[in-house]
Scaffold this motif. Sequence first.
Motif, PDB file in Angstrom:
ATOM      1  N   MET A  65       0.802  -1.231   0.000  1.00  0.00           N
ATOM      2  CA  MET A  65       0.000   0.000   0.000  1.00  0.00           C
ATOM      3  C   MET A  65       0.825   1.266   0.000  1.00  0.00           C
ATOM      4  O   MET A  65       0.317   2.338  -0.255  1.00  0.00           O
ATOM      5  N   LYS A  66       2.079   1.062   0.314  1.00  0.00           N
ATOM      6  CA  LYS A  66       2.866   2.281   0.352  1.00  0.00           C
ATOM      7  C   LYS A  66       2.862   2.970  -0.987  1.00  0.00           C
ATOM      8  O   LYS A  66       2.772   4.185  -1.082  1.00  0.00           O
ATOM      9  N   LYS A  67       2.976   2.208  -2.087  1.00  0.00           N
ATOM     10  CA  LYS A  67       3.019   2.820  -3.400  1.00  0.00           C
ATOM     11  C   LYS A  67       1.675   3.433  -3.762  1.00  0.00           C
ATOM     12  O   LYS A  67       1.581   4.294  -4.636  1.00  0.00           O
ATOM     13  N   VAL A  68       0.638   2.966  -3.104  1.00  0.00           N
ATOM     14  CA  VAL A  68      -0.692   3.489  -3.421  1.00  0.00           C
ATOM     15  C   VAL A  68      -0.758   4.986  -3.277  1.00  0.00           C
ATOM     16  O   VAL A  68      -1.279   5.702  -4.125  1.00  0.00           O
ATOM     17  N   GLY A  69      -0.212   5.506  -2.130  1.00  0.00           N
ATOM     18  CA  GLY A  69      -0.298   6.942  -1.884  1.00  0.00           C
ATOM     19  C   GLY A  69       0.352   7.746  -2.978  1.00  0.00           C
ATOM     20  O   GLY A  69      -0.170   8.773  -3.420  1.00  0.00           O
ATOM     21  N   LEU A  70       1.509   7.275  -3.495  1.00  0.00           N
ATOM     22  CA  LEU A  70       2.236   8.026  -4.511  1.00  0.00           C
ATOM     23  C   LEU A  70       1.500   7.995  -5.841  1.00  0.00           C
ATOM     24  O   LEU A  70       1.432   8.986  -6.565  1.00  0.00           O
ATOM     25  N   ILE A  71       0.912   6.818  -6.186  1.00  0.00           N
ATOM     26  CA  ILE A  71       0.176   6.721  -7.440  1.00  0.00           C
ATOM     27  C   ILE A  71      -1.075   7.577  -7.393  1.00  0.00           C
ATOM     28  O   ILE A  71      -1.399   8.319  -8.312  1.00  0.00           O
ATOM     29  N   LEU A  72      -1.790   7.476  -6.268  1.00  0.00           N
ATOM     30  CA  LEU A  72      -3.067   8.170  -6.174  1.00  0.00           C
ATOM     31  C   LEU A  72      -2.927   9.671  -6.085  1.00  0.00           C
ATOM     32  O   LEU A  72      -3.831  10.412  -6.459  1.00  0.00           O
ATOM     33  N   THR A  73      -1.773  10.157  -5.581  1.00  0.00           N
ATOM     34  CA  THR A  73      -1.593  11.603  -5.473  1.00  0.00           C
ATOM     35  C   THR A  73      -1.800  12.278  -6.813  1.00  0.00           C
ATOM     36  O   THR A  73      -2.536  13.253  -6.937  1.00  0.00           O
ATOM     37  N   ALA A  74      -1.149  11.733  -7.842  1.00  0.00           N
ATOM     38  CA  ALA A  74      -1.284  12.342  -9.172  1.00  0.00           C
ATOM     39  C   ALA A  74      -2.680  12.150  -9.726  1.00  0.00           C
ATOM     40  O   ALA A  74      -3.274  13.062 -10.298  1.00  0.00           O
TER      41      ALA A  74
ATOM     42  N   ASP B 137      -9.341   5.833  -1.378  1.00  0.00           N
ATOM     43  CA  ASP B 137      -8.060   6.031  -0.699  1.00  0.00           C
ATOM     44  C   ASP B 137      -8.241   6.855   0.572  1.00  0.00           C
ATOM     45  O   ASP B 137      -8.886   7.907   0.566  1.00  0.00           O
ATOM     46  N   ILE B 138      -7.643   6.408   1.658  1.00  0.00           N
ATOM     47  CA  ILE B 138      -7.871   7.034   2.957  1.00  0.00           C
ATOM     48  C   ILE B 138      -7.185   8.394   3.099  1.00  0.00           C
ATOM     49  O   ILE B 138      -7.668   9.261   3.834  1.00  0.00           O
TER      50      ILE B 138
END
Length: 441
Positions: free
Chosen positions: A1-10, A105-106
Motif C-alpha cells: 500500500m505504500k506505493k498506493v499513496g504516490l500513485i493516487l496523489t497524481a 483512498d484514505i
Amino acid sequence: MKKVGLILTAVLACLVLLGGCGKKTADADKDTTTNVKSSKKVTLDFWSFWGSGARREVIESIIKDYNESQDKVKIKYSYQPWGDIWTKSLSAITAGNPPDVIVQDINSVAQRADAKQATDITKYLDKGINKRFYSQLFKTTQYQNKTYGLPFNTDTQVIFYNKKIFKNAGLTDKDLPQTWSELDAVARTLDIKKDDTFTRIGFYPLWSLDTQVWALNADGGTSWFNDKNQVKIDTKNKRKALQWILDAQKYYGKKTINRLEAEFGSGVADPFLSGTVAMRAQNINYYTSIKENAPKDFEFGVIQLPEFQKGSGHKTWGGGFTLEVPTGAKHVKESVDFIKYLTSDKVQEKFGAASFDIMANKKANTNLINGKQLDETGQMIYKTADQAMSSTVLTPIPLSAPDYNNLVNEQIDAALLGQKSAKQALKDAQTAVENLVKQHK
C-alpha cells in the motif's frame, strides 16, 4: 500500500480538477440502483477493486451474509479494475448516477469532501462509533468537523528478517536492531561480498519503502507537512535521513541495487525469499507472498522500523482505504448502514483473516491476535502490526498542495541520481512545494 499513496496523489489531483467539468454519460457507468417493487428491496451498488483471490472471495461472502441477514436491502457487487475505479466514479458522480458505496483512498478524503464528491454521513452514525477505529484512521475521514466515510483497512511498514541467516551469523533475538545505527551494524554483519560483488545484502532502505517513510521516522513522525499543514521538507533530521539512504546506495552500488530490484515482486525469485537479502522493509501483508512462495523451511521474524536514534520512536507510515457514499447516491441511510456493517467487529475480523490486511477496527485485530483463526505465525505478525499502529503516521494530502509529491520526488530522484546533494535536494523541494501552496492560496 505504500506505493498506493504516490500513485493516487497524481490521479486524485487530476480528479479534483475534473470535478467541475461538463457532465459526461456512458452506458457502462450508469448506476443500476433501483427500488425493486416486487421484493420491496432497495438495491445498492457497491464498487471496489477486489477482483480476484482471497479479497474477492471474502467480500462476496460478506455481502451474501448481509443480504441474507435482512430483507430491506440487496447489495450488488461491482468490481472495478484498479486505477479505473476512481476515474469511473468521478464520471458517474458528474453524470448524477454514482454507485451507492465505494472503496476510496484514505489519505485523500478531504479532497473529495472539498470537491463535493463525497457525502457527509455524520448524522447517520452512532455516537462513539469513532472508538471502533485507530484514532489516526478516523481522523482522516473528517473534513470541517464532519465525517465523510469510515476507515476499512490499513497497513503499516515493518521489517521482515530471515531467522536462519541471523542464526548462522551468530545473531540472536538480542541483536535485533532497534536504532538505525544498530540496523547498519547488523546489515554489515550479514553482508557477503566476494571480490567486487555482493552475494548477500544485509539491508537496503529503499526496497519497498520510499524516502518519505524514513524521513518521517527520523523527524519524530513529521512527514513533508506537519499537523498544521506547514511545509516541513528541509529539516535537519530529514537531511540526515536522505544522506543515510545515499550512503547505503553508494556502499552497495547502483548495479547491485538495480539487479536485485528487478527481482523483487517476482514470486519465488524474490531475493528475500531466496536468501540473497537478509532483511526487507515491507507492508505487513507481505506475509501472504511469503506463504505462497517461500521454501517450506523458510523461517522469518518481524520487527518494527528501528528508531532514528534511541528514544525518538519507531515511527512508520500507513495508508489504507475508506468506505464512502459518493455525492448523488440515492439511498444514503441504507448505504451508511451497510458501511457500518462492513466496519463492525466480526465482519472486519472475517476480512482480515482472509486477506491479512490490518483492519481499521481495533477489536477485530485484537480478536485475530488472540483467537484461533490464525496460526502462531499469523498471530505474531498481527501483534507486531497492532503494536506498530501506535507509531503509524498517515499523510493526508493537503488541500493547498494536492500534487506536492511529484515535486518532492523529482528532487529526491535528482539526489539518488547523483545530480544533487541531500541538502540541496530537500532545500529545492521545500521551495517548490512552498510555491505550490502559495499558488493554491
